[in-house]
Write a protein that holds these residues in place. Structure first.
Motif, short mmCIF file in Angstrom:
data_model
loop_
_atom_site.label_atom_id
_atom_site.label_comp_id
_atom_site.label_asym_id
_atom_site.label_seq_id
_atom_site.Cartn_x
_atom_site.Cartn_y
_atom_site.Cartn_z
N PRO A 112 0.81 -1.23 0.00
CA PRO A 112 0.00 0.00 0.00
C PRO A 112 0.84 1.27 0.00
O PRO A 112 0.50 2.26 -0.66
CB PRO A 112 -0.82 -0.13 1.30
CG PRO A 112 -0.91 -1.59 1.54
CD PRO A 112 0.42 -2.14 1.10
N VAL A 113 1.96 1.26 0.73
CA VAL A 113 2.85 2.43 0.77
C VAL A 113 3.47 2.66 -0.60
O VAL A 113 3.57 3.80 -1.07
CB VAL A 113 3.95 2.23 1.84
CG1 VAL A 113 4.97 3.36 1.77
CG2 VAL A 113 3.33 2.17 3.23
N LEU A 114 3.89 1.59 -1.24
CA LEU A 114 4.51 1.71 -2.55
C LEU A 114 3.49 2.14 -3.60
O LEU A 114 3.82 2.90 -4.54
CB LEU A 114 5.16 0.38 -2.95
CG LEU A 114 6.33 -0.07 -2.07
CD1 LEU A 114 6.87 -1.42 -2.53
CD2 LEU A 114 7.45 0.97 -2.07
N LEU A 115 2.26 1.68 -3.46
CA LEU A 115 1.19 2.12 -4.37
C LEU A 115 0.93 3.62 -4.21
O LEU A 115 0.73 4.34 -5.19
CB LEU A 115 -0.09 1.34 -4.11
CG LEU A 115 -0.29 0.04 -4.89
CD1 LEU A 115 -1.56 -0.65 -4.44
CD2 LEU A 115 -0.33 0.31 -6.40
N GLN A 116 0.91 4.07 -2.97
CA GLN A 116 0.74 5.50 -2.72
C GLN A 116 1.87 6.29 -3.37
O GLN A 116 1.64 7.34 -3.99
CB GLN A 116 0.71 5.78 -1.21
CG GLN A 116 0.58 7.26 -0.87
CD GLN A 116 0.77 7.54 0.62
OE1 GLN A 116 0.91 6.62 1.42
NE2 GLN A 116 0.82 8.81 0.97
N ALA A 117 3.09 5.76 -3.24
CA ALA A 117 4.24 6.42 -3.85
C ALA A 117 4.10 6.48 -5.36
O ALA A 117 4.45 7.49 -5.99
CB ALA A 117 5.51 5.68 -3.46
#
Length: 279
Positions: A112-117
C-alpha cells in the motif's frame, strides 16, 4: 558504542555474507537505533550501505536462527516503518534505494505504501518508475496492468516513456496467446507505438518489432542463424535515445551536480539538449 556500531554496519561490505559478523552487530545494545540513524543520513551512499546490511541480514534469516529471531522480535517493525517513511523522502537516490530494499526483503505489507508512492511520484519522478513498479510487481501487487494503464495515461511523455522499460522484460518471454501478460504486453505496445511523442513512439516501435521477431521464432521454429541475422538487422533500428540510456545519463548528471531532486521541466530540458547533441 553507537559510533562503533555504525562503523561496523558501514564496513559490512568487507564482510559480505558473514553471518557471525551480522549477529555481532544485531545482538549489540543500540543496534536498531544505529541502523535507523544511518537510514536517516542525507548521504545516499550511507543509506545504501545500511540497506545492504539490512537486506543481507534478513535474507540470512533462512540460514541463521539468531538472525531470524532478531529480525522478527526486535528489528522488523521498526526498520520497515523507517524504510516506508523514506519512500517519499525528497531525495531521488535515497527513495530508489529504500524501494529496492523493501522489495528485496519481500516486505509484502509495504505494497500500500509503494502504491501511494506510485500515484504521488508518477509525474514527479518518472526515472524512478521502473524500479518502483518493478518492486510492486515483484511483491505481487493486484491489478498490476491497471498501474501500467495509469502511467500510459499520463500527460507527460517521460512517464509514458518509462513504461517501455517495464515492458522490456516481456520481450524475450515465450509467446503464449492465452497468457494474459502476453496479450497485455501487445496492447500496451500498440498504444505506445502510436504515442504523440516521437521518443516514445520510436522506442515502442523498435521493441515491438523485437517482440514480434521472438514471436515468429517461436511460431516458425526459426533457426538460430536466421534469428541472429534478423535480430542484427532490427538492432540497427534501435533509437539513439532510449529511456534506459537517458535515465543513466540524467542520474549521472544529477550526481555530478550534487542534485538530489529534479523537476519534469529539468528532465525534459536535459533530454532536449541531448537531442541537439545527436543532430
Amino acid at each position: 558504542m553507537s559510533k562503533i556500531l555504525e562503523t561496523k554496519i558501514l564496513n559490512y561490505l568487507s564482510y559480505l555474507g558473514d553471518s557471525e559478523y551480522m549477529v555481532e552487530i544485531v545482538t549489540s545494545p543500540g543496534a536498531v537505533d544505529s541502523l535507523i540513524k544511518l537510514l536517516h543520513s542525507d548521504n545516499p551512499e550511507i543509506v545504501s550501505y545500511a540497506s545492504l546490511f539490512i537486506t543481507d541480514f534478513v535474507l540470512s534469516g533462512s540460514r541463521n536462527n539468531i538472525c531470524k529471531e532478531s529480525w522478527e522480535t526486535q528489528l522488523r517493525s521498526k526498520i520497515i516503518a523507517e524504510l516506508e517513511h523514506l519512500v517519499l523522502i525528497n531525495n531521488h537516490f535515497i527513495r530508489k534505494q529504500v524501494i529496492y530494499t523493501l522489495g528485496k526483503i519481500c516486505s509484502y505489507d509495504s505494497v500500500p505504501v509503494l502504491l501511494q508512492a506510485f500515484h504521488e511520484l508518477r509525474d514527479r519522478d518518472p526515472i524512478l518508475l521502473p524500479r518502483l513498479v518493478g518492486e510492486l510487481f515483484w511483491l505481487g501487487v493486484e491489478n498490476r496492468f491497471d498501474i501500467l494503464e495509469i502511467a500510459i495515461a499520463s500527460k507527460h511523455y517521460t512517464t509514458r516513456w518509462a513504461v517501455l522499460e517495464l515492458l522490456g522484460e516481456f520481450i524475450y518471454r515465450v509467446p503464449d496467446e492465452e497468457d494474459e501478460t502476453f496479450l497485455m504486453q501487445y496492447k500496451f505496445y500498440e498504444q505506445l507505438r502510436h504515442d504523440s511523442h516521437r521518443f516514445v513512439k520510436t522506442e515502442a516501435e523498435y521493441k515491438y518489432q523485437i517482440s514480434e521477431l521472438n514471436h515468429r521464432k517461436h511460431q516458425e521454429n526459426m533457426s538460430k542463424s536466421e534469428y541472429k541475422k534478423l535480430y542484427r538487422e532490427l538492432n540497427k533500428l534501435k533509437p539513439s535515445l532510449t529511456f534506459f540510456g537517458i535515465s543513466l545519463q540524467f542520474c549521472n548528471y544529477m550526481s555530478r551536480n550534487n542534485l538530489s531532486i529534479y523537476t519534469i521541466e529539468e528532465l525534459e530540458n536535459f533530454i532536449d539538449n541531448k537531442l541537439k547533441q545527436e543532430l
